[in-house]
Write an enzyme that holds these catalytic residues in place. Sequence first.
Site, PDB file in Angstrom:
ATOM      1  N   GLU A  26      -0.856  16.428   1.778  1.00 32.08           N
ATOM      2  CA  GLU A  26      -1.747  15.417   1.160  1.00 32.08           C
ATOM      3  C   GLU A  26      -3.210  15.745   1.444  1.00 32.08           C
ATOM      4  O   GLU A  26      -4.078  15.587   0.582  1.00 32.08           O
ATOM      5  CB  GLU A  26      -1.374  14.037   1.716  1.00 32.08           C
ATOM      6  CG  GLU A  26      -2.295  12.903   1.335  1.00 32.08           C
ATOM      7  CD  GLU A  26      -2.105  12.438  -0.099  1.00 32.08           C
ATOM      8  OE1 GLU A  26      -2.670  13.080  -0.996  1.00 32.08           O
ATOM      9  OE2 GLU A  26      -1.405  11.448  -0.307  1.00 32.08           O
ATOM     10  N   THR A  68      -8.964  12.021  -6.000  1.00 36.08           N
ATOM     11  CA  THR A  68      -9.019  11.168  -4.806  1.00 36.08           C
ATOM     12  C   THR A  68     -10.233  11.502  -3.948  1.00 36.08           C
ATOM     13  O   THR A  68     -10.931  10.600  -3.468  1.00 36.08           O
ATOM     14  CB  THR A  68      -7.722  11.323  -3.989  1.00 36.08           C
ATOM     15  OG1 THR A  68      -6.640  10.856  -4.798  1.00 36.08           O
ATOM     16  CG2 THR A  68      -7.765  10.518  -2.706  1.00 36.08           C
TER      17      THR A  68
HETATM   18  N1  HSE Z   1      -5.696   5.344   0.314  1.00 35.15           N
HETATM   19  C1  HSE Z   1      -6.004   6.452  -0.549  1.00 35.15           C
HETATM   20  C2  HSE Z   1      -7.309   6.170  -1.256  1.00 35.15           C
HETATM   21  C3  HSE Z   1      -4.898   6.597  -1.556  1.00 35.15           C
HETATM   22  O1  HSE Z   1      -7.429   5.079  -1.820  1.00 35.15           O
HETATM   23  O2  HSE Z   1      -8.196   7.008  -1.244  1.00 35.15           O
HETATM   24  C4  HSE Z   1      -5.088   7.735  -2.516  1.00 35.15           C
HETATM   25  O3  HSE Z   1      -4.647   8.926  -1.986  1.00 35.15           O
END
Ligand code: HSE
Length: 309
Positions: A128, A182
């Site tokens: 990730e 992201t």
């Molecule tokens: N918690 C993460 C974000 C989830 O909102 O950036 C996406 O990978």
Amino acid sequence: MNEIKIFSPATVANVSCGFDVLGFCLDSIGDDMVVRKTSKKGIHITKIEGYDLPFEAEKNVAGVSALALIEDANPDCGFEIEIYKNIKPGSGVGSSSASAAGSVFAINELLGKPYNKTQLTYFAMKGEALASQSEHADNIAPALFGGFTLVKSVKPNVEVLEIPTPDNLYATIIHPQIEIKTAEARAILPKQVNLNDAITQWANVGSLVHALHTNNYQLIKRSLHDAIVEPHRSKLIPFYNAVKSAALQSGALGTGISGSGPSIFSLCEGLDAAKAVEMAIKEVYQTTDIQFDIYVSKINAKGMKILNN
Ligand code: HSE
């Protein structure tokens, strides 16, 4: 067992108030993966269908998490990975997490399950991190554990809490066909938060977790608010406010950005309510030029599924 085929589910992270800690698992969308043992050591990605992604293990999230696992396990074989991707990268429903968690789940099964789900979460986070430049587990944990999860910590140790899912809870997800990376959606967030907003947010996280434990749909509704992240990220999603108003007016308990977007999730009490919300959101997006997918899903209590047993 020398070969395994799995379904690796899409997931919704953050769940409005729980940035980087809360997530839930979807049922009707996910990737398929086939992993087999090979005499040649190492990780080899031999097939990717659906989207254009790198084959080099070191550059692919599924490869990076698998490499982290085999570095620890040091098995006397290698693994070939085939990825049948249905979750579009950058869609906000945990595409990279499905790949990163799917490979380590499958390899763990083929090795006779030496690792528990918390340890698999740790390895998957390495994959990730390649995609989002940050080690968070709020998509990975629900993909591996199923249902709702709360990531209590990732450092120094990973700790994941499983939260019960009320039986009649459904999600409606719209995925506008634009891509939000992201890493970029994280970069626009402020480094500091206002104390009053923080108080509101942690009250909502606590009350949402309590509501999920007690099947209290009205409290779920009153907890699904995001005082911190949504005001910044909603600007990246076309027609976000119109979708949210339509969903809430047609009966959604709450509506928010799924992960880092552009997908938008609504939680609903019952299938009929989720379908009514789907209709209302469709009406909003059909008037725009943006292509979209929309689907209704029960919360997936199981997470990963083995398909060849
Ligand atoms: N918690 C993460 C974000 C989830 O909102 O950036 C996406 O990978």
